[in-house]
Design a protein around this motif. Sequence first.
Motif, short mmCIF file in Angstrom:
data_model
loop_
_atom_site.label_atom_id
_atom_site.label_comp_id
_atom_site.label_asym_id
_atom_site.label_seq_id
_atom_site.Cartn_x
_atom_site.Cartn_y
_atom_site.Cartn_z
N ALA A 62 11.08 37.07 24.96
CA ALA A 62 12.33 37.81 24.74
C ALA A 62 12.31 39.04 25.64
N PHE A 63 13.36 39.15 26.44
CA PHE A 63 13.55 40.32 27.29
C PHE A 63 14.60 41.18 26.61
N ILE A 64 14.28 42.45 26.40
CA ILE A 64 15.19 43.35 25.69
C ILE A 64 15.53 44.52 26.61
N ALA A 65 16.80 44.60 27.01
CA ALA A 65 17.24 45.73 27.82
C ALA A 65 17.30 46.95 26.91
N SER A 66 16.53 47.97 27.27
CA SER A 66 16.41 49.10 26.36
C SER A 66 16.19 50.40 27.12
N THR A 67 16.46 51.48 26.41
CA THR A 67 16.21 52.80 26.96
C THR A 67 14.70 53.04 26.98
N PRO A 68 14.23 53.97 27.80
CA PRO A 68 12.78 54.21 27.90
C PRO A 68 12.11 54.60 26.58
N ASP A 69 12.85 55.22 25.66
CA ASP A 69 12.23 55.65 24.41
C ASP A 69 12.36 54.63 23.27
N PHE A 70 13.02 53.50 23.52
CA PHE A 70 13.16 52.47 22.48
C PHE A 70 11.88 51.65 22.41
N THR A 71 11.32 51.49 21.21
CA THR A 71 10.08 50.74 21.05
C THR A 71 10.19 49.61 20.02
N GLY A 72 11.41 49.23 19.66
CA GLY A 72 11.60 48.20 18.64
C GLY A 72 11.79 46.80 19.20
N GLN A 73 11.29 46.55 20.41
CA GLN A 73 11.45 45.22 21.01
C GLN A 73 10.94 44.10 20.10
N PRO A 74 9.78 44.24 19.45
CA PRO A 74 9.33 43.16 18.57
C PRO A 74 10.30 42.86 17.42
N LYS A 75 10.92 43.88 16.85
CA LYS A 75 11.88 43.64 15.77
C LYS A 75 13.09 42.89 16.27
N VAL A 76 13.55 43.21 17.46
CA VAL A 76 14.69 42.51 18.06
C VAL A 76 14.30 41.05 18.32
N ALA A 77 13.14 40.83 18.92
CA ALA A 77 12.68 39.48 19.25
C ALA A 77 12.51 38.62 18.00
N ASN A 78 12.29 39.25 16.84
CA ASN A 78 12.18 38.49 15.59
C ASN A 78 13.43 37.67 15.32
N GLY A 79 14.57 38.07 15.86
CA GLY A 79 15.79 37.28 15.69
C GLY A 79 15.59 35.86 16.19
N ALA A 80 14.94 35.72 17.33
CA ALA A 80 14.65 34.39 17.88
C ALA A 80 13.51 33.73 17.12
N SER A 81 12.43 34.47 16.90
CA SER A 81 11.24 33.89 16.26
C SER A 81 11.53 33.40 14.84
N GLU A 82 12.25 34.19 14.08
CA GLU A 82 12.55 33.79 12.70
C GLU A 82 13.48 32.58 12.66
N LEU A 83 14.42 32.50 13.60
CA LEU A 83 15.28 31.32 13.66
C LEU A 83 14.44 30.08 13.93
N LEU A 84 13.50 30.17 14.87
CA LEU A 84 12.67 29.01 15.19
C LEU A 84 11.83 28.58 13.99
N GLY A 85 11.36 29.53 13.21
CA GLY A 85 10.63 29.21 11.99
C GLY A 85 11.52 28.52 10.97
N GLU A 86 12.76 29.00 10.83
CA GLU A 86 13.70 28.38 9.89
C GLU A 86 14.01 26.94 10.29
N VAL A 87 14.16 26.71 11.58
CA VAL A 87 14.56 25.39 12.07
C VAL A 87 13.40 24.40 12.08
N PHE A 88 12.24 24.84 12.57
CA PHE A 88 11.13 23.91 12.77
C PHE A 88 9.99 24.05 11.77
N GLY A 89 10.08 25.00 10.85
CA GLY A 89 9.02 25.19 9.89
C GLY A 89 7.72 25.56 10.57
N GLU A 90 6.62 24.96 10.15
CA GLU A 90 5.30 25.26 10.71
C GLU A 90 5.27 25.03 12.22
N ALA A 91 5.98 24.01 12.70
CA ALA A 91 6.01 23.71 14.14
C ALA A 91 6.79 24.77 14.93
#
Length: 151
Positions: free
Chosen positions: A95-124
């Motif tokens: 996940a590439f997150i366009a952000s200001t230099p002081d923004f450090t929440g990239q992992p929380k933003v990327a969770n949008g993709a990761s959590e969706l993949l978990g919902e769709v594929f379960g353990e896989a």
Amino acid sequence: MSVEQRLEELGLVIPEVVPPVAAYVPAVRTGNLVYTSGQLPARNGEMIAVGKLGDAVDEETGYECARQCAINALAAIKAEIGSLDNVKRVVKAVAFIASTPDFTGQPKVANGASELLGEVFGEAGKHARSAVGVPVLPLDVPVEVELIVEV
């Protein structure tokens, strides 16, 4: 339960693959791996948001963008292999997150993709991941996601 059934249960519709806006293809299969090109947060032909996290875009919207990017990556994979039921596991998400230099929440933003993949594929759907802050992305979108899956 098949992946296609799980998508239906979750109320998710995989759209048609978004046509490339430059000289690339949406996905490439080599051996038992499928690599997607970076997917933008387009929904119904429009970007969900533009701008940067830490400025014009809040974390909640960034999370939604990452989720939509993952849905669009699944569309590219489906177009390449015919059915998402052929995915054995999600190997990696970037996940590439366009952000200001002081923004450090990239992992929380990327969770949008990761959590969706978990919902769709379960353990896989559990995967390795990188969440990278960048100064700007194409079309001034806040998030871009690419996937690698095993088929």
